[in-house]
Every structure is written in C-alpha cells, then in structure tokens.
Design an enzyme around this catalytic site. Structure first.
Site, short mmCIF file in Angstrom:
data_model
loop_
_atom_site.label_atom_id
_atom_site.label_comp_id
_atom_site.label_asym_id
_atom_site.label_seq_id
_atom_site.Cartn_x
_atom_site.Cartn_y
_atom_site.Cartn_z
N GLU A 1 0.84 -1.21 0.00
CA GLU A 1 0.00 0.00 0.00
C GLU A 1 0.87 1.26 0.00
O GLU A 1 0.37 2.36 0.24
CB GLU A 1 -0.96 0.00 1.19
N ASN B 1 -2.79 -14.10 0.26
CA ASN B 1 -4.07 -14.78 0.36
C ASN B 1 -4.38 -15.42 -1.00
O ASN B 1 -3.56 -15.37 -1.93
CB ASN B 1 -5.17 -13.84 0.87
N THR C 1 -2.72 -17.87 2.99
CA THR C 1 -3.90 -17.89 3.86
C THR C 1 -5.14 -18.04 2.97
O THR C 1 -5.27 -17.33 1.97
CB THR C 1 -3.99 -16.60 4.70
N ASP D 1 -16.75 -9.19 10.74
CA ASP D 1 -16.08 -8.30 9.78
C ASP D 1 -14.69 -8.89 9.50
O ASP D 1 -13.89 -9.03 10.43
CB ASP D 1 -15.98 -6.89 10.39
N THR E 1 -12.31 -7.54 7.84
CA THR E 1 -11.26 -6.52 7.66
C THR E 1 -10.09 -6.77 8.63
O THR E 1 -10.30 -6.96 9.82
CB THR E 1 -11.82 -5.10 7.93
N ALA E 2 -8.88 -6.76 8.08
CA ALA E 2 -7.64 -6.86 8.85
C ALA E 2 -7.34 -8.27 9.37
O ALA E 2 -6.37 -8.44 10.12
CB ALA E 2 -7.59 -5.86 10.01
N ALA E 3 -8.11 -9.26 8.95
CA ALA E 3 -7.80 -10.63 9.39
C ALA E 3 -6.41 -11.03 8.88
O ALA E 3 -5.61 -11.64 9.60
CB ALA E 3 -8.86 -11.60 8.88
N GLY E 4 -6.13 -10.66 7.63
CA GLY E 4 -4.81 -10.97 7.06
C GLY E 4 -3.70 -10.22 7.80
O GLY E 4 -2.63 -10.78 8.05
N ASP E 5 -3.96 -8.97 8.15
CA ASP E 5 -2.95 -8.18 8.87
C ASP E 5 -2.69 -8.79 10.25
O ASP E 5 -1.55 -8.83 10.72
CB ASP E 5 -3.44 -6.74 9.05
N GLY F 1 -14.13 -3.63 12.48
CA GLY F 1 -13.05 -2.67 12.32
C GLY F 1 -11.70 -3.35 12.19
O GLY F 1 -11.56 -4.56 12.41
N SER G 1 -10.27 -4.38 16.23
CA SER G 1 -10.60 -5.82 16.32
C SER G 1 -9.37 -6.69 16.60
O SER G 1 -9.51 -7.90 16.78
CB SER G 1 -11.25 -6.27 15.01
O1 RIB Z 1 -6.16 -4.94 5.45
C1 RIB Z 1 -7.19 -4.09 5.91
C2 RIB Z 1 -6.85 -2.67 5.60
O2 RIB Z 1 -6.84 -2.48 4.20
C3 RIB Z 1 -7.84 -1.67 6.12
O3 RIB Z 1 -7.58 -1.26 7.43
C4 RIB Z 1 -7.78 -0.56 5.09
O4 RIB Z 1 -7.20 0.61 5.58
C5 RIB Z 1 -6.98 -1.12 3.93
O5 RIB Z 1 -5.74 -0.60 3.90
#
Ligand code: RIB
Length: 303
Positions: A141, A185, A221, A246, A248-252, A287, A291
């Site tokens: 990113e 992923n 993953t 949600d 979101t951010a599971a991979g992170d 979130g 989260s």
């Molecule tokens: O991986 C999830 C993230 O992707 C979100 O928090 C969003 O900001 C995007 O960058």
C-alpha cells in the site's frame, strides 16, 4: 532506540459503513451505522504485533490534516514507535472506504494519499532502525520502490524480510530472492503465480510455484479454508471456526501474529497455529485496529 520488528507501510483512516448487502454499480443504498476507525495494512500489522507483545516501530507517512494525529496517537497507545513516521506537507492522510455486509464480507477502496509518497529516502532515514531489527515487515500500500529498498536494506542488515504482497503487485516477482517469508491470500497467490486458487490443493500448487521463484517460505492464507506453510517443510493448518462479523484486517492480524511468534523463537508449526488464531479472533469484531486481539485473548482462545 532499537526494536525487533520494523513495519514499513500504510497508515489509513478507515471510513466504515455497515450494510445489509453491498450496493451494485450505479445503485444508491441506505446503509446502517458509520464509524471512523484506525487502519491501513502497515499500521494494522504494527498494532497486531505490538498487542501480542512485539517491540515494534512503524515507518510511513500521514498528512497534515486532522486524521494524521489521531492515527499517530492510536499507534502510540499500542506502544508502536512512531519517530520514523513523517507528516507529508502536501498529500492527505490515506483513507479506506469500507463497506461491511451483515455476512461479514467486505469491499474496500483505498485512497492512498500520503502513503503513496513514501519513498526510498524515507526508508534510508530509518536505516539505523532497520540495522538493528530482526524482522522487517512490508506490504504494497506504499510505492514499490520504497518496498524494494526496504527489502534490500533489511537483507543487507541481516534482518528477516516479511512481504505481505497485498494488494498483489507482480513487481516483486523480480526480487523474491530478497524475501524470507512471502505471505499471500488466495487472490494474491492467484495474481502472482498465474495459477487458479480455489481450495487447499490448488493453493498448494500456487504456493509451491511462488517459492520456486525465490521466496524462502511462502505462507498462503485461505480464509475459512485454512492456511499453508510452504518452505523446506510443508504444513496445512485447518481454520478455527468462528462467527464472522467483519473480515477486515484478518490478514494483517495473521501477519502480526506470525512475525511475533517467529521473532519469539517459536517453531513454524506453533507460529502458524498462533497466527491463525489471531486472524480468527479478528474477524469476530468490527473494524481493523479495534478488532486486533491482545496476547491474553489469543492464549485464552487457544486454551
Ligand atoms: O487490510 C485491511 C486494511 O486495508 C484496512 O484497514 C484498510 O485501511 C486497507 O488498507
């Protein structure tokens, strides 16, 4: 100041709207509640690692708008060193418009802003930090030249290079030899390998082909279908079954969990199980950064 883990990447404000279903192109829908929550793949991975006990610094850029200080504070509150995050005088803080369906599925559109100004020179300015780090964690990113410079600097310093190739960017195929752990992923593995990935078996073929291109270990993953570790040894890790609120951010969360485990000297099998648990817990809450679980949550879950 030295830390074990340096994350070089994006910092976003997530603009999250919950909705019964995603709108079609051209359609206007009335959604449910709206939240502004700290996110960005880089910042999420930094916070994930810090909440799990890692010593972490973040390198990146925010804008000089009101979102910048909020995001810096969020990182600091989790103990992430922010001295190497600069304030871009021209571009706004990155943001991500996120729609989350009742099913837990989401759609994300990122406006990179200041993140897209992160440069190889920003990486060079963090040279002292990188020289003493054990793991350097990267994603896509921010611009590729900065990611590549970070991988080279980390390699030169003897740190382990973790590349979460998200969003997928084929540029890394030319320098996967710099990467110790490539984490992707399903869709990223497919985009980078050119092979279809739909299940564990096709995923293994794609992961092996990416490893042949130079990464020492490929971690794939597959969400609710589990995860692969493909290195000199290989192992499949079944998913933990949780109710998705949600994704979101599971991979992170997974990336942060795996890095902390490996940095702590855990064997890869234990690290993968730990990371899978961190990812699973993350999908049970709304979130990105809100989260991400603390170490105690993960230990309780695994017990
Ligand atoms: O991986 C999830 C993230 O992707 C979100 O928090 C969003 O900001 C995007 O960058």
């Amino acid at each position: 100041m030295s830390v074990d883990i340096v994350v070089i990447g994006s910092i976003n404000m997530d603009l999250v709207t919950r909705t019964e279903r995603l709108p079609w192109p051209g359609e206007t829908l009335i959604g449910k509640e709206f939240h502004t929550l700290p996110g960005g793949k880089g910042a999420n991975q930094a916070v994930a690692a810090a909440r799990l006990g890692g010593s972490v610094a973040m390198v990146g850029r925010v804008g000089s708008d009101p979102f910048g200080p909020v995001l810096l504070d969020a990182l600091r509150q989790d103990g992430v060193l922010t001295d190497y995050i600069s304030v871009d005088p021209t571009f706004p803080t990155g943001n991500a418009s996120i729609w989350v369906e009742d099913s837990g599925q989401n759609a994300i559109l990122v406006a990179g802003g200041a993140n897209m100004q992160v440069s190889p020179e920003d990486v060079d300015r963090a040279g002292t930090l990188i020289k003493t780090a054990r793991f350097v964690v990267l994603q896509f990113e921010i611009p590729v030249p900065a990611v590549r410079r970070a991988a080279e600097a980390a390699r030169e310093a003897g740190a382990q290079v973790v590349l979460n190739a998200a969003p997928a960017n084929a540029a890394c195929l030319d320098w996967l030899h710099l990467v110790d752990f490539l984490i992707v992923n399903e869709s990223e593995a497919q985009a980078l390998s050119g092979l279809p990935v739909s299940d564990a078996s096709s995923g293994l073929a794609a992961a092996r082909s990416l490893r042949e291109r130079g990464a020492a270990v490929v971690v794939l993953t597959l969400g609710h279908q589990g995860a692969w570790w493909v290195g000199e040894e290989e192992g499949f890790f079944p998913p933990f079954n949780v109710k998705a609120v949600d994704t979101t951010a599971a991979g992170d969360a997974f990336v942060g969990g795996l890095v902390v485990a490996l940095c702590g000297g855990q064997p890869w099998q234990t690290g993968m199980r730990f990371a899978s648990a961190v990812g699973a817990l993350t999908v049970t809450r709304l979130g990105a950064q809100p989260s991400l679980p603390a170490l105690a949550d993960v230990q309780t879950f695994l017990a």
